[in-house]
Design a protein around this motif. Structure first.
Motif, PDB file in Angstrom:
ATOM      1  N   GLN A  94       1.429  -1.237   0.194  1.00  0.00           N
ATOM      2  CA  GLN A  94       0.070   0.108   0.043  1.00  0.00           C
ATOM      3  C   GLN A  94       0.954   1.439   0.065  1.00  0.00           C
ATOM      4  OE1 GLN A  94      -2.334   0.778   4.007  1.00  0.00           O
ATOM      5  NE2 GLN A  94      -3.126   2.081   2.548  1.00  0.00           N
ATOM      6  N   SER A 180      -3.605   4.007  -2.693  1.00  0.00           N
ATOM      7  CA  SER A 180      -4.606   4.682  -1.436  1.00  0.00           C
ATOM      8  C   SER A 180      -4.104   5.733  -1.479  1.00  0.00           C
ATOM      9  CB  SER A 180      -4.932   4.062  -0.990  1.00  0.00           C
ATOM     10  OG  SER A 180      -4.170   3.352   0.226  1.00  0.00           O
ATOM     11  N   MET A 181      -2.497   5.779  -1.077  1.00  0.00           N
ATOM     12  CA  MET A 181      -1.972   7.045  -0.307  1.00  0.00           C
ATOM     13  C   MET A 181      -1.052   7.578  -1.414  1.00  0.00           C
ATOM     14  SD  MET A 181      -0.066   5.288   2.504  1.00  0.00           S
ATOM     15  CE  MET A 181       0.254   6.578   3.405  1.00  0.00           C
TER      16      MET A 181
ATOM     17  N   THR B   3      -6.279   4.998   7.813  1.00  0.00           N
ATOM     18  CA  THR B   3      -5.610   5.804   8.596  1.00  0.00           C
ATOM     19  C   THR B   3      -4.519   6.407   8.253  1.00  0.00           C
ATOM     20  OG1 THR B   3      -7.264   4.993  10.582  1.00  0.00           O
ATOM     21  CG2 THR B   3      -5.575   6.021  11.501  1.00  0.00           C
ATOM     22  N   ILE B   4      -3.832   5.506   8.062  1.00  0.00           N
ATOM     23  CA  ILE B   4      -2.506   5.184   7.876  1.00  0.00           C
ATOM     24  C   ILE B   4      -2.350   6.561   6.660  1.00  0.00           C
ATOM     25  CG2 ILE B   4       0.034   4.268   7.933  1.00  0.00           C
ATOM     26  CD1 ILE B   4      -1.546   1.998   8.925  1.00  0.00           C
ATOM     27  N   THR B   5      -2.886   6.126   5.711  1.00  0.00           N
ATOM     28  CA  THR B   5      -2.625   6.225   4.504  1.00  0.00           C
ATOM     29  C   THR B   5      -2.947   8.409   5.319  1.00  0.00           C
ATOM     30  OG1 THR B   5      -4.066   4.642   4.001  1.00  0.00           O
ATOM     31  CG2 THR B   5      -3.641   7.392   2.413  1.00  0.00           C
ATOM     32  N   GLU B   7      -3.162  10.238   6.738  1.00  0.00           N
ATOM     33  CA  GLU B   7      -2.292  10.769   8.076  1.00  0.00           C
ATOM     34  C   GLU B   7      -0.714  11.043   7.621  1.00  0.00           C
ATOM     35  OE1 GLU B   7      -3.168   9.111  12.459  1.00  0.00           O
ATOM     36  OE2 GLU B   7      -1.340   7.703  11.705  1.00  0.00           O
TER      37      GLU B   7
ATOM     38  N   GLN C 125      -8.364  16.909  10.639  1.00  0.00           N
ATOM     39  CA  GLN C 125      -8.451  15.460  10.770  1.00  0.00           C
ATOM     40  C   GLN C 125      -8.810  14.150  11.310  1.00  0.00           C
ATOM     41  OE1 GLN C 125      -5.580  14.186   7.818  1.00  0.00           O
ATOM     42  NE2 GLN C 125      -4.846  12.475   8.719  1.00  0.00           N
ATOM     43  N   THR C 210     -11.498  11.992   6.602  1.00  0.00           N
ATOM     44  CA  THR C 210     -10.172  10.935   5.816  1.00  0.00           C
ATOM     45  C   THR C 210     -10.052   9.606   6.016  1.00  0.00           C
ATOM     46  OG1 THR C 210      -9.161  13.370   5.818  1.00  0.00           O
ATOM     47  CG2 THR C 210      -9.014  12.152   3.781  1.00  0.00           C
ATOM     48  N   ALA C 211      -9.428  10.146   7.270  1.00  0.00           N
ATOM     49  CA  ALA C 211      -8.944   8.762   8.492  1.00  0.00           C
ATOM     50  C   ALA C 211     -10.302   7.909   8.573  1.00  0.00           C
ATOM     51  CB  ALA C 211      -8.201   9.281   9.208  1.00  0.00           C
TER      52      ALA C 211
END
Lengths: 286, 309, 306, 328
Positions: A94, A180-181, B3-5, B7, C125, C210-211
């Protein structure tokens, strides 16, 4: 070509807090088949178990129960047999910021799998690595090979990660949220790249995502997961356009979709124009 | 997952733009390295040019003069000569201990962190127990039982009491790196475990390990000085601590012989300071916020001043 | 469109909230030629001559990718930008309903602190990090009142805090909870409750959803739209998710490399985007239910896969 | 559950210390027992029970297996029997420890608390004012951190006591003026005598706390919840204390074990410089007199005190960090 079959795959984690143990059933009795030239999309929310499935397929974790067959034969779990498996099954992660080692050059990331899987000798490896870079539309020169991951944009890094996954010459590719990132404007480019490579190599692909729209356009079948179980599995258009399960409907209803929004439909009528097809503009800008 | 994305994307947005490309080495690093190199050179070179540090003379307890730049001890030995040899001795002990401590901490920290499971549990319990047991009292007990205290024995005793802190740091760093995707990717590519540890993980631990090494060096030199000062140091080797031991016993304090007890302590403090400054810079590499945040404040202040003027 | 697709359309509409009340033409915030620079080794122009007018009760979407300057611009409105960001030019004027115009960039010290939150509140966020992990939700809700409404006594503060939680659909008994005891959606609701505390005229929301998972995200959006309708505050909504902005915003500003390249109503932006970058952004989101054209899987010319 | 786990760890650590204490004399060369017994014999008759206790403690007990010796050793410890001190013959070791322990507990305890408070306060301010002149003083404090405790003590004695005569050179109180009692003359006199040792400990251990806290403050100030607090228009003092420092102090508290080990080691040597009548000075006396029973008893009591202090801090940590509470 190669087919990967998962039957009744389950994974239970034992969690410890203090002296107490509890069980987390991350994946429960999931079965599917990845066959050449076809893409299966695995859709679900965070914590639904979709990344655990990727780990099970990549043998980063062992399933609690269930079987994985590669072309009908049980997969190798160690030594030579495991190396053979890794030769066939590869993965794109990812987060391209985390999946490349910040300490090593781009070249290192491509040369190692080429050498490990006997795809090239020490002498021919640099050439083979450049070929890989070319295939993912990155500059195929020494200067690029010597760059470090932090000098690259997110999209470039993900292309390097894809090239690395292709290095052993796999026939099955697992892509865990591959875009997604990334910045939104480069996402479709990377997905298109994956689609092209899949067709060229006749890859069997598992596309893990939380995004229903790309799942639909990018895959042949969709599998929807909820709390470790597959609740719906069918041809992509069928799952999206006539979902059987309540949860799938809720997911679909929650996704923003101006094209079916009353406000925009009414506006189209007022203006006397059809709903616009924005995807045509994809390449307007460099 | 998302979440990780988001952040990381967020962090990226601000940090990408703030990170300067090539930066010149920090002042603290230059000063620290300068101090350390000067002291090491003094310890390496000076003993060849000084008088015999043990030669006794009749000029006892003399202040600094042309003949004795740093004066003499109670028995008329040249303090500068002693200081030169003591520098060599202290540095030697320090380096041996730091290397031993580094090896021990790497073994328990990295191996435990990477392999996980019960081995990690045992290693980590052991590390925490060693960490919490007070070092010097233990050294005193061991030291007092042994009559023939050689350099290696003292170094070993110092090392076994000083590796635990950095082992704990290394373990948590290893745990965090082990779960990063590039390590998973290396496993999927088919790399062997030893190669994953040495090629994929170890290089990313270098800043933490060098910080631990420098810290161990300081601790070892301070610890050795403490042991020697109470008379339990290396027999037959001069160190800064042993100089202070003789100075204290030779009534340097009451007789006003400051030239005898000030220089060794001063050397320890300055060397320790130099090493700390180096560590200060390493910390800023490990945690970029430590460097960026203050630097950003200064830049904005400067820009505002220029705009105002 | 197939029959089943139409079926979905109605399903979708049933859970989507109706579009909000029309915004009033009266402005609440005017930004003129705002310039913000990052003072790094080679200074970066993060926001270039940004101008916009925000109307009372309006939802203005701020769309852009990472590094576009959207967050920097929004934080600059409240002087919340951090070093190395520095405002080098332009003006931000807040048009208070009762007390007239405020030159926001001229505020400092006590007057700036009083202005913040009571006039412009923020929702960040929704991850773990926007709430202080070591003090309770109660303490974080109530310190807004102790700071801005010193005349309130403990009972009033408690009462008002619980009322706010109820307003955003959180059980008031959760007031003693700590951040780590709440789910992502709950934390974001608490943040919204906190933002509502002083009845601000403007709310800046920085990627507030977004999260979150898509279902929770939808719930939070509906909550925001409902509250906006009830309370009439204006919203600046920052995100990279253009389809979402299209659904909730009155107008949308598209930012790229520090510049607002296009600012128009959601409808105009959707049906007649003018700037190529806007078109490119719109083209980055395949439609969920629209025809599955050949564009994605077959149309892979080398140019596209750059 | 959290508390039980902690208690379990400290029990293991205690057991490790006790066992180490048992094996060190047995594993190392030389037989100290004869030396001790002959010294004792010089001073008076040694009864068989005392002889046996010393033999068990020091590892010359050849009666029975190692396991039996170990059991005997544990039994003696539980009974508080640590043998007889040679240095203070014929006082039992436990009594010697009892006399010196309070001095060290007060000296080290008070100076550690003072240092912690000063270090945390200055670190908070330096981190808050990052990038300003106050913050640029930070690298200089690292020098302070590297000054050997006892050398600083020597400098103080030389400058302030020997040359200027402001403070006493050595001792815990003036034996010619006051007698130990909980009254004003004694306490004030003891404080006067404790001032320089305490100052030494405070100055040499301050740098560590200061730097650690400053670095954590700088990191914490980049957190999102600080931005939230600023947006809320909170008073800077509240942001600094309740939002930044409250979070930044946690690692300092959880890293207490490492720091306390340093302070205790340092104070042992400091006591020797000042001939301060505490545990450290007594330990050095025992080293000089080959008083092995006393030495080992002191090692045990120092370890137990360090463990107890850490346990207390650990429990405190559970109170100030709500996240550990939840895990219980």
């Amino acid at each position: 070509m190669t087919t990967l079959t998962a039957t009744d795959l389950s994974k239970t984690y034992l969690l410890r807090s203090g002296l107490r143990f509890s069980r987390l059933q991350a994946v429960q009795e999931v079965s599917f088949e990845l066959s050449p030239g076809r893409t299966l999309a695995l859709v679900g929310q965070s914590g639904s178990g979709k990344s655990t499935i990727a780990k099970l397929l990549m043998q980063l974790e062992r399933p609690t129960s269930g079987t994985l067959l590669l072309d009908g034969a049980p997969i190798g779990r160690r030594g030579r047999a495991l190396a053979d498996y890794r030769h066939e099954v590869q993965m794109v992660f990812q987060d391209p910021f985390a999946s490349l080692n910040p300490y090593h050059s781009i070249g290192h990331h491509l040369l190692r799998p080429l050498l490990l899987h006997g795809r090239a000798t020490a002498r021919t490896a640099p050439g083979a690595a450049k070929e890989l870079l070319e295939r993912v539309n990155l500059p195929a020169d020494d200067a690029f090979m010597e760059r470090r991951p932090h000098e690259l944009s997110g999209g470039q890094r993900q292309r390097v990660a894809i090239a690395r996954a292709l290095a052993p010459g796999p026939s099955v590719l697992v892509a865990d949220e591959p875009v997604s990132m990334l910045d939104v404007s480069v996402r479709l480019g990377v997905l298109n790249l994956l689609a092209r490579l899949q067709q060229e190599e006749d890859l069997a692909m598992l596309y893990i995502t939380h995004d229903l729209a790309t799942a639909r356009h990018f895959s042949d079948e969709i599998m929807v997961m909820l709390r470790g179980r597959v609740i719906e599995h069918g041809p992509a258009d069928e799952v999206i356009l006539s979902p059987r399960e309540e949860f799938t409907r809720r997911l679909l209803a929650a996704a923003p979709e101006p094209a079916t929004n009353q406000r925009f439909l009414a506006e189209a009528q007022r203006r006397g124009v059809p709903m616009p097809d924005h995807l045509a503009h994809q390449e307007d800008l460099g | 997952m998302t979440t990780i994305t988001e952040e990381s994307a967020q962090i990226d947005e601000t940090e990408k733009t703030t990170a300067p490309r090539r930066r010149r080495p920090a002042t603290t690093l230059v000063v620290g390295l300068g101090i350390v190199v000067a002291i090491v050179l003094f310890g390496l070179v000076a003993p060849f040019f000084t008088q015999d540090p043990l030669a006794v003379s009749n000029d006892g307890m003399q202040g600094p003069s042309a003949a004795h730049l740093l004066g003499t001890t109670q028995t008329g030995q040249d303090v500068l000569a002693q200081l030169a040899h003591a520098t060599r001795g202290s540095l030697m002990v320090g380096v041996i201990v730091a290397v031993l401590a580094l090896l021990l901490s790497a073994f328990f920290g990295i191996l435990g962190g990477y392999l996980g499971g019960w081995l990690d549990e045992v290693f980590s319990l052991f590390t925490n127990v060693v960490l919490i047991l007070p070092g010097l009292p233990l050294m005193i007990v061991i030291g007092s039982y042994v009559e023939q205290r050689g350099l290696l024995l003292i170094a070993f005793v110092l090392a076994i009491t000083s590796w635990a802190a950095s082992a704990r740091v290394l373990r948590s760093q290893t745990l965090s790196i082990r779960s990063r995707d590039y390590v998973h990717a290396a496993r999927i590519a088919g790399e062997k475990p030893w190669r994953i540890i040495s090629v994929e993980i170890l290089p990313n631990l270098l800043p933490v390990m060098s910080s631990g090494f420098v810290f161990a060096l300081i601790t070892a030199i301070l610890g050795e000085a403490g042991l020697s000062f109470i008379g339990l140091g290396v027999v037959g080797t001069q160190t800064w601590g042993s100089m202070l031991f003789y100075a204290q016993n030779g009534q340097a304090l009451t007789l006003g012989g400051w030239w005898w007890f000030v220089p060794p302590g001063f050397m320890i403090a300055v060397l320790g300071g130099g090493l700390s400054l180096i560590n200060f810079s390493i910390d800023a590499i490990i945690n970029p916020r430590l460097r960026n945040a203050p630097a950003n404040v200064r830049r904005v202040q400067k820009a505002e001043k220029e705009a105002g003027a | 469109m197939s029959k089943s697709a139409e079926q979905i359309v109605t399903d979708l509409e049933s859970v989507r909230s109706g579009f909000g009340a029309a915004a009033s033409p009266e402005p609440v915030l005017t930004v003129r030629d705002l310039d913000i620079v990052y003072e790094v080794a080679e200074p970066v122009h993060a926001v270039r001559r940004a101008s916009l007018t925000l109307h009372r009760g309006e939802i203005l979407g701020l769309a852009g990718e990472s590094g576009s300057g959207k967050t920097t611009l929004a934080y600059g409105l409240n002087q919340l930008h951090r070093p190395p960001a520095r405002i080098i030019g332009g003006s931000v004027t807040f048009h208070g309903q009762s007390d007239g115009d405020v030159d926001v960039l001229a505020l400092e010290g006590e007057s700036l602190r009083t202005f913040r939150w009571s006039r412009i509140a923020m929702v960040f966020q929704g991850a773990m990090n926007s709430l202080n992990p070591v003090i309770s939700v109660k303490a974080q809700l109530e310190d807004v009142f102790t700071t801005h409404r010193p005349q309130m006594d403990a009972a009033e503060r408690r009462h008002r805090s619980e009322e706010l939680l109820r307003l955003v659909g959180v059980d008031p008994s959760r007031i003693t909870a700590f951040a780590h005891e709440l789910s992502g959606g709950m934390r974001q609701r608490v943040m919204i409750a906190m933002a509502l505390a002083l009845d601000p005229e403007l709310m800046i929301m920085d990627e507030p959803t977004t999260a979150l998972d898509v279902v929770v995200q939808r719930e939070i959006l509906q909550e925001i739209l409902r509250l906006r309708q009830e309370l009439g505050f204006a919203v600046v909504f920052i995100t990279h998710d253009l389809p979402m902005l299209l659904e909730i915003s009155d107008r949308i500003a598209v930012m790229r490399q520090g510049e607002i390249v296009e600012l128009d109503t959601a409808e105009n932006l959707y049906f007649a985007p003018k700037h190529p970058y806007t078109r490119r952004l719109l083209g980055s989101f395949p439609s969920l239910t629209g025809s599955t054209g050949d564009f994605v899987r077959a149309g892979y010319s080398p140019e596209e896969t750059r | 559950m959290h508390v039980l786990r902690k208690l379990g760890f400290y029990l293991v650590a205690l057991w490790a210390a006790v066992t180490l204490n048992f094996f060190i004399p047995r594993a190392l060369p030389g037989s100290p027992v004869d030396a001790v017994l002959s010294k004792l014999a010089l001073r008076g008759p040694v009864d068989p029970a005392t002889r046996e206790a010393i033999e068990v403690m020091l590892g010359a007990d050849d009666q029975g297996s190692l396991l039996q010796q170990y059991v005997q050793y544990l039994a003696n410890l539980l009974g508080g029997d640590l043998g007889i001190s040679v240095t203070y013959f014929p006082t039992p070791v436990s009594q010697v420890i009892g006399q010196s322990l309070p001095w060290t507990l007060v000296l080290v305890g008070v100076s550690t608390v003072i240092t912690f408070l000063i270090g945390i306060t200055l670190g908070t301010l330096a981190g808050w004012k990052r990038g300003t002149w106050l913050d640029s003083l930070i690298p200089a404090t690292t020098i302070m951190q590297s000054v050997p405790y006892f050398w600083l003590a020597l400098l103080f004695v030389y400058a302030l006591s020997v040359n200027l005569g402001l403070f006493p050179i050595s001792g815990g109180y003036d034996v010619t003026l006051v007698r130990p009692a909980l009254d004003y003359p004694f306490v004030s006199n003891a404080m006067y005598y404790a001032f320089l040792p305490a100052l030494t400990i405070v100055l040499s251990s301050l740098g560590g706390w200061l730097l650690g806290m400053r670095n954590m403050m700088v990191s914490t100030l980049s957190e999102d919840y600080i931005l939230t607090a600023e947006a809320k228009g909170l008073h800077p003092r509240r942001i600094m204390l309740t939002y930044a420092a409250r979070n930044a102090v946690l690692p300092s508290v959880s890293g207490f074990a490492i720091s306390l080990g340093f302070v205790v080691s340092g104070s042992i040597v400091v006591e020797s410089v000042f001939s301060y009548p505490g545990i450290g000075f007594t330990m050095l006396q025992s080293v000089q007199n080959n008083d092995y029973s006393l030495m080992q008893g002191l090692f045990l009591i120092i370890t137990v005190s360090v463990l107890a202090a850490n346990l207390a801090v650990d429990l405190l940590y559970g109170v100030i960090d709500p996240r550990t509470r939840a895990r219980g």
